[in-house]
Design a protein around this motif. Structure first.
Motif, mmCIF file in Angstrom:
data_model
loop_
_atom_site.group_PDB
_atom_site.id
_atom_site.type_symbol
_atom_site.label_atom_id
_atom_site.label_comp_id
_atom_site.label_asym_id
_atom_site.label_seq_id
_atom_site.Cartn_x
_atom_site.Cartn_y
_atom_site.Cartn_z
ATOM 1 N N GLU A 157 44.795 38.054 27.114
ATOM 2 C CA GLU A 157 46.064 38.532 27.643
ATOM 3 C C GLU A 157 46.699 39.515 26.652
ATOM 4 O OE1 GLU A 157 49.415 36.110 27.542
ATOM 5 O OE2 GLU A 157 50.345 37.034 29.298
ATOM 6 N N ARG A 162 43.922 41.971 32.522
ATOM 7 C CA ARG A 162 44.816 41.512 33.589
ATOM 8 C C ARG A 162 44.344 40.177 34.156
ATOM 9 N NH1 ARG A 162 47.609 46.529 34.835
ATOM 10 N NH2 ARG A 162 46.167 48.237 34.449
ATOM 11 N N GLN A 163 45.313 39.314 34.436
ATOM 12 C CA GLN A 163 44.959 38.012 35.027
ATOM 13 C C GLN A 163 44.773 38.146 36.531
ATOM 14 O OE1 GLN A 163 44.377 35.154 33.492
ATOM 15 N NE2 GLN A 163 44.936 35.751 31.425
ATOM 16 N N THR A 202 44.994 46.795 30.707
ATOM 17 C CA THR A 202 46.047 47.739 30.377
ATOM 18 C C THR A 202 45.646 48.435 29.072
ATOM 19 O OG1 THR A 202 47.275 46.257 28.944
ATOM 20 C CG2 THR A 202 47.731 46.089 31.303
#
Lengths: 100, 556, 147
Positions: free
Chosen positions: C141, C146-147, B279
């Motif tokens: 994180e 992204r996991q 992100t």
């Protein structure tokens, strides 16, 4: 051709404080090479090394290091690296040298 | 500078708690030494010749007075009263006991420091230009990037067990003071045609057994793509880097064996997936980090005291000549504190000296200190009016040696006096050369000369990029030293060339003197530095000076 | 044919016996897998290419990646790659993995770790549970990985 066996001492580092240690004739670990057991028989040296490798609770990284019988004091390491391990670094006088 | 938030603080504390438990498990036998070793190495703990050695990270070489005082405290409480600053902007304590190490790590955590990933086959301490945020020639401060990478690489789940160690350096200036081309990844901050800041990314540089100058894998990487791109490089390396031979495990060999173009293709292929795997949170964080590296509130004041001292005091003048560097604020100077007093151990500082440096930083330097890969300490922001006072205080603490950049400002690894991997001693060679230069009394006339000494082929002393490089080897149980010439670690990076057969320990100082004397004869004028002369005239005259008999015999 | 399933599984809740009752099929990356039973379990070396397995994603229920040594981290990147390519099935790390690596395994996309019973004797359940809290203190994180 296999390398000829040279007399040697058995050395390692102490697990807790990391100091250099040598196997003494009585099986204890000593901090002075002159108190070390000098191995002149290859088989015995290797057997002691194998036994030392199992002593992970006391020492780290045992190996055999070439040594000369020395004078009346006891064995002396041969290689410059082992001489430095026995005497301490050459830039400071750190206890070990001060005591000898 | 960067301040930990609660996340960082809790992370570091939890790592200490984990390590405390790992030490207990090693002592109680639930971990074998083979299993414990990578875990202690990931926390900076080595077993060296005489004792354990703890390597503490000084991320991108930046610290404040409180942190420096804590290093002094650790040196006194758990070590032998000194520390050794390294070429990777770390400090090493040479004598800690295994049992004490968790307590030392807690003491470091108290001041937002740690020893995480200063060893092991993981991403190591990120290094940066030691003049970051202060140099007049800077495009952008490299430290926010380095801090972002520190956070990204910390405890990265995929990259704690790479084929081999991995070093990243960042430079924010066209003048490369971070030796970026000798790193696994080198990042140089640049501007593209439309004025955006980004990175030129090079990979596969490194010294060691196989010295390589890094190759550019991306000409211009936008700032926002940094993490996904670097992660792609690491993923490719993790997958195809060699694990069968420790000497071929670094990324430089992977790049050489596959070719830079094929490697780049794999990276770009991964990057197409990777850039969707993040992100934009890292960019928001980078903004926050950057704000913390805002320049200090510079003082406006007359610099008359500086000019007066310069006119009056020749000792001060020579200090200014060598140890000051232009600051981006013309009223300020960057002051380098040499840890290379003639005859002392390069990079070592006593607890007392650390406290003097801390006091000076607090009083005169906006509370900032830097450690350079050249193993010196830096006060990056000193107002010129205060430089005379700083100099006077340094003289009292035996820290005012005016030799930065000169022949006695030698980089030396710990060598066989401490290091388990070393094949020869480095420190006594450095001490002898520096002592001899002082006796000669002409090192200022000799001028800019970088001598770098490594005690084994792993090249921690950067000998490949020394103008004069010295490599200590073991020749049948006897120390022997090879000399290389013409190395350069800056933006004009070059690897030194070996001159010929090695020298015995006692012959190194005379050999270095013959090289210096040859240079003094050959230089076109006083402004031509050693490296420039070498590049102009080549190896031959220097070789003739080192091996007169051989060269004569060959000519016959 | 892959290894049997006599190992001990480690999950966030601690040790448990393996509940996978089916066979493991060794993935070689080359042969024709049209004969693969539906919802099979694959044994995969850590050198495998994740892209090659993509066509089978819908047909397999479990992928077990071998960890020949705790020093070899390839399995972590392979797991991550499989997840990024869209594998949603069960993912298991098996072999020489230390309790201290549990967090790495979970964050790389593994659901569980499989160790030999004799290894479990030395690396007690308590030591694994100490590291089971793998979601906390996760820098990646925080950086938006992204996991």
């Amino acid at each position: 051709m296999a390398r000829a066996f040279r007399p040697c001492i058995l050395t390692a580092n102490d697990l807790i404080d990391g100091e250099v240690v040598y196997l003494a004739p009585d099986g204890a670990w000593t901090r002075r090479p002159v108190d070390a057991r000098l191995f002149e028989d290859e088989g015995e040296a290797n057997r002691s090394l194998a036994a030392a490798e199992a002593q992970e609770d006391a020492i780290v990284g045992p190996y055999l290091a070439a040594a000369a019988p020395g004078g009346h004091l006891g064995p002396e390491p041969v290689h410059i690296r082992e001489v430095l391990r026995a005497t301490g670094p050459s830039n400071y006088c750190h206890g070990k040298q001060a005591g000898s | 500078m960067y301040r930990y938030d609660s996340f960082d603080r809790e992370f570091v504390r939890s790592r200490v708690a984990q390590f405390r438990q790992q030490v207990e498990r090693r002592i109680d036998g639930s971990l074998t030494e083979e299993e414990f070793k990578p875990l202690r190495l990931m926390n900076g703990l080595y077993l060296q010749l005489h004792a354990y050695m703890l390597r503490v990270a000084i991320p991108y070489g930046t610290l404040d007075s409180r942190q420096m005082r804590q290093l002094a405290h650790i040196a006194e409480r758990w070590d032998k009263g000194y520390g050794h600053f390294t070429t990777r902007q770390n400090i090493q304590f040479n004598w800690p006991r295994l049992k004490d190490v968790p307590d030392i790590l807690d003491a470091l955590a108290d001041v937002e420091m740690h020893a995480i990933q200063t060893s092991g086959n993981c991403v190591r301490n990120i290094t940066a230009d030691h003049f970051a945020g202060a140099a007049a020639d800077e495009i952008a401060d490299p430290r926010p990037t380095a801090e972002l990478l520190r956070q990204w690489s910390t405890d990265h789940p995929e990259f704690a067990f790479l084929p081999r160690k991995f070093k990243i350096a960042v430079s924010g200036s066209p003048v490369d003071r971070a030796v970026t081309r000798a790193h696994d990844i080198g990042l140089r901050m640049i501007r593209n045609g439309v004025g955006e800041t980004g990175y030129e990314v090079s990979i596969g540089g490194g010294l060691g057994r196989t010295p390589v100058i890094g190759s550019v894998v991306r000409d211009f990487l936008p700032v926002a793509d940094l993490l996904p791109y670097v992660e792609s490089i690491l993923q490719v390396y993790n997958a195809i880097g060699r694990r069968d031979n420790i000497y071929k495990a670094r990324i430089k060999i992977t790049v050489r064996e596959h070719g830079i173009d094929a490697f780049r293709e794999r990276v770009e292929q991964r990057f197409r997936i990777q850039h969707k795997a993040f992100t934009s949170a890292h960019q928001a964080l980078l903004k926050r980090i950057s704000a913390m590296f805002a320049a200090p509130a510079f003082i406006e004041a007359p610099t008359g005291a500086f000019d007066a001292a310069l006119a009056r005091d020749p000792v001060f003048r020579s200090f200014v000549d060598t140890n000051l560097h232009p600051h981006r604020n013309p009223q300020y100077a960057i002051v380098t504190i040499s840890l290379k007093a003639h005859g002392a151990t390069p990079g070592d500082a006593t607890a007392e000296q650390m406290r003097v440096i801390a006091d000076l930083a607090e009083r005169y330097g906006h509370d900032e200190i830097r450690i350079s890969h050249e193993q010196n300490c830096i006060l990056p922001h000193v107002h010129k009016r205060d430089v005379p006072a700083v100099h006077a205080a340094l003289r009292e603490a035996d820290l005012a040696t005016s030799n930065v950049g000169l022949a006695s400002d030698i980089i030396a690894c710990p060598g066989m006096d401490y290091c388990n991997l070393a094949t020869a001693r480095s420190i006594p060679i450095a001490q002898d050369i520096a002592t001899r230069m002082k006796e000669r009394g002409d090192e200022r006339q000799v001028g800019d000369l970088k001598i770098k000494i490594s005690g084994c082929i792993n090249a921690c002393g950067h000998h490949h990029v020394g103008h004069i490089g010295i490599l200590g080897l073991d020749r049948a149980g006897v120390e022997n030293y090879q000399i290389t010439l013409g190395g350069d670690g800056t933006e004009t990076a070059a690897l030194g060339e070996r001159v010929g057969p090695g020298f015995a320990a006692d012959d190194v100082v005379p050999a270095v003197e013959r090289l210096i004397d040859t240079y003094l004869v050959l230089r076109s004028d006083e402004d031509e530095a050693f490296l420039a002369t070498y590049r102009r005239v080549g190896m031959q005259p220097f070789k003739a000076a080192l091996y007169p008999d051989t060269v004569l015999a060959a000519g016959r | 044919m892959g290894r049997g399933n006599s190992g001990i599984l480690v999950r966030d809740t601690g040790f448990r016996d393996d509940d996978w009752r089916g066979e493991f099929v060794q993935w070689s990356g080359e042969e024709d897998h049209s004969a693969l039973p539906d919802l099979a379990a694959l044994d995969v070396e850590n050198t495998a290419s994740a892209e090659d397995i993509v066509p089978l994603f819908e047909r397999i229920a479990l992928i077990r990646i071998a960890f020949p040594s705790h020093m070899d981290g390839r399995g972590f990147s392979l797991a991550r790659h499989l997840r990024l390519l869209g594998y949603r099935g069960r993912l298991r790390a098996a072999g020489h993995i230390l309790a201290d690596q549990y967090t790495m395994a979970r964050r790389s996309g593994f659901d569980e770790v499989e160790i030999d019973p004799d290894f479990a004797e030395r690396q007690s359940e308590e030591q694994w549970l100490f590291r089971a809290d793998w979601r906390t203190h996760d820098y990646q994180e925080r950086l938006g990985r992204r996991q």
